[in-house]
Design a protein around this motif. Structure first.
Motif, PDB file in Angstrom:
ATOM      1  N   GLU A 146      -2.903   1.601 -11.363  1.00 47.10           N
ATOM      2  CA  GLU A 146      -3.106   0.258 -11.913  1.00 47.10           C
ATOM      3  C   GLU A 146      -4.489   0.170 -12.535  1.00 47.10           C
ATOM      4  O   GLU A 146      -5.446   0.757 -12.012  1.00 47.10           O
ATOM      5  N   VAL A 193      -6.930   1.315  -9.648  1.00 50.74           N
ATOM      6  CA  VAL A 193      -6.384   1.948  -8.445  1.00 50.74           C
ATOM      7  C   VAL A 193      -6.105   3.415  -8.754  1.00 50.74           C
ATOM      8  O   VAL A 193      -5.301   3.736  -9.634  1.00 50.74           O
ATOM      9  N   SER A 197       0.825  -1.210   0.000  1.00 54.51           N
ATOM     10  CA  SER A 197       0.000   0.000   0.000  1.00 54.51           C
ATOM     11  C   SER A 197       0.854   1.252   0.000  1.00 54.51           C
ATOM     12  O   SER A 197       0.553   2.227  -0.685  1.00 54.51           O
ATOM     13  N   ARG A 217     -10.609  -3.796 -12.312  1.00 50.29           N
ATOM     14  CA  ARG A 217      -9.893  -3.274 -11.140  1.00 50.29           C
ATOM     15  C   ARG A 217      -9.138  -2.022 -11.546  1.00 50.29           C
ATOM     16  O   ARG A 217      -8.407  -2.021 -12.526  1.00 50.29           O
ATOM     17  N   LEU A 260      -7.586   2.133   0.081  1.00 42.69           N
ATOM     18  CA  LEU A 260      -6.574   1.159   0.475  1.00 42.69           C
ATOM     19  C   LEU A 260      -5.680   1.700   1.580  1.00 42.69           C
ATOM     20  O   LEU A 260      -5.340   0.992   2.528  1.00 42.69           O
ATOM     21  N   GLU A 311      -9.097   1.841  -4.432  1.00 37.86           N
ATOM     22  CA  GLU A 311      -9.271   0.742  -5.377  1.00 37.86           C
ATOM     23  C   GLU A 311     -10.742   0.537  -5.710  1.00 37.86           C
ATOM     24  O   GLU A 311     -11.585   0.506  -4.814  1.00 37.86           O
ATOM     25  N   ARG A 312     -11.038   0.421  -7.004  1.00 37.76           N
ATOM     26  CA  ARG A 312     -12.390   0.058  -7.431  1.00 37.76           C
ATOM     27  C   ARG A 312     -12.359  -1.361  -7.974  1.00 37.76           C
ATOM     28  O   ARG A 312     -11.554  -1.689  -8.837  1.00 37.76           O
ATOM     29  N   ARG A 313     -13.240  -2.204  -7.454  1.00 37.54           N
ATOM     30  CA  ARG A 313     -13.349  -3.584  -7.910  1.00 37.54           C
ATOM     31  C   ARG A 313     -14.636  -3.754  -8.692  1.00 37.54           C
ATOM     32  O   ARG A 313     -15.722  -3.434  -8.213  1.00 37.54           O
TER      33      ARG A 313
END
Length: 301
Positions: A299, A28, A5, A26, A64, A116-118
């Motif tokens: 990312e 970031v 992180s 995903r 995160l 972070e998006r999932r």
């Protein structure tokens, strides 16, 4: 904070123009922002309020890690107890407060955060009752409707809530071209609409006021738009459909959905609830604020 992180806070950012952020499973986001205050004399009893740390969770996005620091030119190793962070469980807003007895030259407040998006981008789902929550329906000082706003609200009557939200976004955008320097943080929605010009904060206030005047729940969003060098503001209209309430995010300043290019920090009734930086101090010193900001993608896959 894990080593992984920590690395994200200083990781190089990707070129977002070539990324499909909406469909990515995903993503970031990394935020780096600072507020520097320079004074021409001693500033006593400085009290600073910061709403700059993204909420722990917002839809399918989660924070995160983050780092919030205070750098005082008089005391480079500023004691950590000068910064107190609190969370509002109901809204998810993170509020940090700093207190410094005296600042003779300058002080800088900095935030770094990774979010972070999932899963693909989608509307934020809320409990069904959220669309009837009085705090999103009642006007505030900054979002009280006048005749002009009520006139725009009348054009939403009879439309489905989602269609009304899109229409309100377009109406506000058409009524108020962007212009910096005419309004301030205390300018009301009615005043901004009467001027016929404004910045993103004003567009958001007018849209929130219009929706609420039409009986539609709406809230002010403070956050960031990729590619911009300053904090941005937009609106979430709370639409009850299919057994849930969806926060339909729209940007009246740009007349478009607030999609995967947008990073939410906090939501509130209006700007006053979630102002990124505000504060006070004693003495006759004059302060000057300089801000820097970098928001990007670390990312994406």
């Amino acid at each position: 904070m894990t080593h992984r992180s920590q690395h994200l806070l200083t990781a190089p950012l990707l070129d977002a123009k070539g990324l499909d952020l909406v469909s990515a499973e995903r993503v970031v986001y990394v935020l780096r922002q600072s507020f520097r205050y320079d004074y021409d004399g001693p500033a006593y009893g400085l009290q600073q309020r910061l709403v700059v740390v993204p909420a722990a969770r917002h839809g399918n996005a989660r924070r995160l890690t983050h780092r919030l620091t205070v750098t005082d030119t008089d005391a480079p190793s500023t004691p950590s107890e000068t910064l107190v962070t609190t969370h509002r469980p109901r809204s998810g807003v993170v509020v940090a407060r700093a207190r410094l007895p005296v600042v003779t030259q300058s002080v800088t407040f900095s935030v770094e955060a990774a979010v972070e998006r999932r899963g693909p981008w989608q509307d934020h789902e809320l409990p069904w009752a959220a669309a009837a929550d009085p705090q999103w329906l009642r006007p505030t000082r900054l979002t009280t409707a006048d005749d002009a706003i009520r006139g725009m609200a009348h054009q939403l009557r009879g439309l489905r809530p989602r269609d009304a939200a899109v229409t309100a976004c377009h109406l506000v955008h058409e009524a108020m071209p962007y212009e910096y320097g005419l309004t301030g943080t205390r300018t009301t929605a009615a005043e901004a609409l009467a001027l016929g010009r404004g910045v993103c904060q004003d567009h958001a206030h007018v849209m929130v006021a219009t929706c609420r005047a039409a009986g539609i729940a709406a809230r002010y969003v403070s956050g960031h738009l990729l590619g911009e060098g300053a904090t941005h503001a937009w609106v979430e209209v709370l639409v009850a459909e299919d057994g849930v309430t969806r926060a339909v995010a729209l940007d009246p300043c740009n007349d478009c959905p607030a999609d995967a290019r947008y990073l939410t920090v906090a939501t509130g009734r209006d700007y006053a609830d979630v102002a990124p930086a505000s504060g006070s101090y004693d003495g006759g010193a004059i302060g000057r604020l300089t801000t820097t900001q970098q928001v990007g993608i670390a990312e994406a896959a």
